[in-house]
Design a protein around this motif. Sequence first.
Motif, PDB file in Angstrom:
ATOM      1  N   MET A  49       0.834  -1.194   0.000  1.00 35.26           N
ATOM      2  CA  MET A  49       0.000   0.000   0.000  1.00 35.26           C
ATOM      3  C   MET A  49       0.881   1.262   0.000  1.00 35.26           C
ATOM      4  O   MET A  49       0.557   2.248  -0.653  1.00 35.26           O
ATOM      5  N   LYS A  50       1.999   1.186   0.695  1.00 32.48           N
ATOM      6  CA  LYS A  50       2.943   2.312   0.694  1.00 32.48           C
ATOM      7  C   LYS A  50       3.498   2.525  -0.715  1.00 32.48           C
ATOM      8  O   LYS A  50       3.602   3.654  -1.189  1.00 32.48           O
ATOM      9  N   LYS A  51       3.837   1.418  -1.378  1.00 34.13           N
ATOM     10  CA  LYS A  51       4.352   1.498  -2.754  1.00 34.13           C
ATOM     11  C   LYS A  51       3.304   2.108  -3.679  1.00 34.13           C
ATOM     12  O   LYS A  51       3.611   2.962  -4.519  1.00 34.13           O
ATOM     13  N   ALA A  52       2.057   1.695  -3.527  1.00 29.99           N
ATOM     14  CA  ALA A  52       0.978   2.231  -4.363  1.00 29.99           C
ATOM     15  C   ALA A  52       0.847   3.740  -4.150  1.00 29.99           C
ATOM     16  O   ALA A  52       0.681   4.493  -5.108  1.00 29.99           O
ATOM     17  N   LYS A  53       0.946   4.164  -2.901  1.00 27.31           N
ATOM     18  CA  LYS A  53       0.843   5.592  -2.595  1.00 27.31           C
ATOM     19  C   LYS A  53       1.993   6.359  -3.238  1.00 27.31           C
ATOM     20  O   LYS A  53       1.789   7.428  -3.813  1.00 27.31           O
ATOM     21  N   GLN A  54       3.208   5.798  -3.160  1.00 26.73           N
ATOM     22  CA  GLN A  54       4.383   6.442  -3.759  1.00 26.73           C
ATOM     23  C   GLN A  54       4.235   6.569  -5.275  1.00 26.73           C
ATOM     24  O   GLN A  54       4.724   7.510  -5.880  1.00 26.73           O
ATOM     25  N   GLU A  55       3.567   5.605  -5.885  1.00 29.20           N
ATOM     26  CA  GLU A  55       3.375   5.615  -7.342  1.00 29.20           C
ATOM     27  C   GLU A  55       2.071   6.300  -7.742  1.00 29.20           C
ATOM     28  O   GLU A  55       1.659   6.239  -8.892  1.00 29.20           O
ATOM     29  N   ASN A  56       1.429   6.954  -6.764  1.00 23.95           N
ATOM     30  CA  ASN A  56       0.161   7.645  -7.000  1.00 23.95           C
ATOM     31  C   ASN A  56      -0.907   6.734  -7.601  1.00 23.95           C
ATOM     32  O   ASN A  56      -1.686   7.150  -8.446  1.00 23.95           O
ATOM     33  N   LEU A  57      -0.912   5.490  -7.155  1.00 24.03           N
ATOM     34  CA  LEU A  57      -1.936   4.540  -7.594  1.00 24.03           C
ATOM     35  C   LEU A  57      -3.080   4.600  -6.603  1.00 24.03           C
ATOM     36  O   LEU A  57      -2.960   4.132  -5.471  1.00 24.03           O
ATOM     37  N   THR A  58      -4.158   5.200  -7.018  1.00 27.52           N
ATOM     38  CA  THR A  58      -5.341   5.229  -6.173  1.00 27.52           C
ATOM     39  C   THR A  58      -6.487   4.600  -6.940  1.00 27.52           C
ATOM     40  O   THR A  58      -6.510   4.616  -8.169  1.00 27.52           O
ATOM     41  N   PHE A  59      -7.419   4.060  -6.203  1.00 24.26           N
ATOM     42  CA  PHE A  59      -8.551   3.367  -6.811  1.00 24.26           C
ATOM     43  C   PHE A  59      -9.842   4.029  -6.374  1.00 24.26           C
ATOM     44  O   PHE A  59     -10.020   4.322  -5.190  1.00 24.26           O
ATOM     45  N   THR A  60     -10.719   4.263  -7.343  1.00 23.79           N
ATOM     46  CA  THR A  60     -12.032   4.790  -6.994  1.00 23.79           C
ATOM     47  C   THR A  60     -12.844   3.655  -6.369  1.00 23.79           C
ATOM     48  O   THR A  60     -12.523   2.469  -6.578  1.00 23.79           O
ATOM     49  N   PRO A  61     -13.876   3.984  -5.619  1.00 26.23           N
ATOM     50  CA  PRO A  61     -14.730   2.920  -5.079  1.00 26.23           C
ATOM     51  C   PRO A  61     -15.306   2.022  -6.191  1.00 26.23           C
ATOM     52  O   PRO A  61     -15.413   0.808  -6.014  1.00 26.23           O
ATOM     53  N   GLN A  62     -15.608   2.617  -7.334  1.00 23.06           N
ATOM     54  CA  GLN A  62     -16.131   1.835  -8.464  1.00 23.06           C
ATOM     55  C   GLN A  62     -15.091   0.858  -8.997  1.00 23.06           C
ATOM     56  O   GLN A  62     -15.413  -0.288  -9.317  1.00 23.06           O
ATOM     57  N   GLU A  63     -13.836   1.308  -9.093  1.00 21.51           N
ATOM     58  CA  GLU A  63     -12.771   0.423  -9.560  1.00 21.51           C
ATOM     59  C   GLU A  63     -12.567  -0.731  -8.590  1.00 21.51           C
ATOM     60  O   GLU A  63     -12.413  -1.877  -9.004  1.00 21.51           O
ATOM     61  N   MET A  64     -12.568  -0.430  -7.296  1.00 13.92           N
ATOM     62  CA  MET A  64     -12.377  -1.489  -6.303  1.00 13.92           C
ATOM     63  C   MET A  64     -13.533  -2.484  -6.342  1.00 13.92           C
ATOM     64  O   MET A  64     -13.312  -3.693  -6.311  1.00 13.92           O
ATOM     65  N   SER A  65     -14.745  -1.987  -6.433  1.00 13.84           N
ATOM     66  CA  SER A  65     -15.909  -2.879  -6.491  1.00 13.84           C
ATOM     67  C   SER A  65     -15.855  -3.769  -7.728  1.00 13.84           C
ATOM     68  O   SER A  65     -16.126  -4.967  -7.642  1.00 13.84           O
ATOM     69  N   ALA A  66     -15.493  -3.180  -8.871  1.00 11.91           N
ATOM     70  CA  ALA A  66     -15.411  -3.958 -10.113  1.00 11.91           C
ATOM     71  C   ALA A  66     -14.313  -5.014 -10.024  1.00 11.91           C
ATOM     72  O   ALA A  66     -14.506  -6.162 -10.425  1.00 11.91           O
ATOM     73  N   ALA A  67     -13.147  -4.630  -9.494  1.00  8.82           N
ATOM     74  CA  ALA A  67     -12.037  -5.576  -9.377  1.00  8.82           C
ATOM     75  C   ALA A  67     -12.383  -6.712  -8.417  1.00  8.82           C
ATOM     76  O   ALA A  67     -12.134  -7.883  -8.723  1.00  8.82           O
ATOM     77  N   ILE A  68     -12.971  -6.367  -7.278  1.00  8.99           N
ATOM     78  CA  ILE A  68     -13.350  -7.403  -6.309  1.00  8.99           C
ATOM     79  C   ILE A  68     -14.371  -8.353  -6.927  1.00  8.99           C
ATOM     80  O   ILE A  68     -14.261  -9.575  -6.791  1.00  8.99           O
ATOM     81  N   ALA A  69     -15.350  -7.798  -7.635  1.00  7.94           N
ATOM     82  CA  ALA A  69     -16.366  -8.638  -8.272  1.00  7.94           C
ATOM     83  C   ALA A  69     -15.739  -9.570  -9.309  1.00  7.94           C
ATOM     84  O   ALA A  69     -16.075 -10.759  -9.383  1.00  7.94           O
ATOM     85  N   ALA A  70     -14.812  -9.047 -10.113  1.00 11.81           N
ATOM     86  CA  ALA A  70     -14.164  -9.867 -11.139  1.00 11.81           C
ATOM     87  C   ALA A  70     -13.297 -10.955 -10.514  1.00 11.81           C
ATOM     88  O   ALA A  70     -13.313 -12.110 -10.953  1.00 11.81           O
TER      89      ALA A  70
END
Length: 99
Positions: A49-70
Amino acid sequence: MDNETRPAWMADPLVNEIPKQKLDFLGQLFSEGRGKSQKEMMTYLMPLMKKAKQENLTFTPQEMSAAIAAIRKHSSEEERTQIDKILKKSGHGADAPSS
């Protein structure tokens, strides 16, 4: 991750709007997190999660919901149970669609 080694959930229509860089991050998270206990998973997640923050990787709630569903759609019953436990512990249990 090239197209031949990508898991099936990454090709699911549910995630076709999510950028490749984000899918690759989730793919790494999911594949390397498989089989870990909840405690191991939490230890594993912190540096990622720290790495994602450093790389400015953020996920919208819609993206997270879609990824979890898939991911759930292409997972075994045992994997879905583990996913649900992790989501519940992280406070996202209500967002997990049932199958």
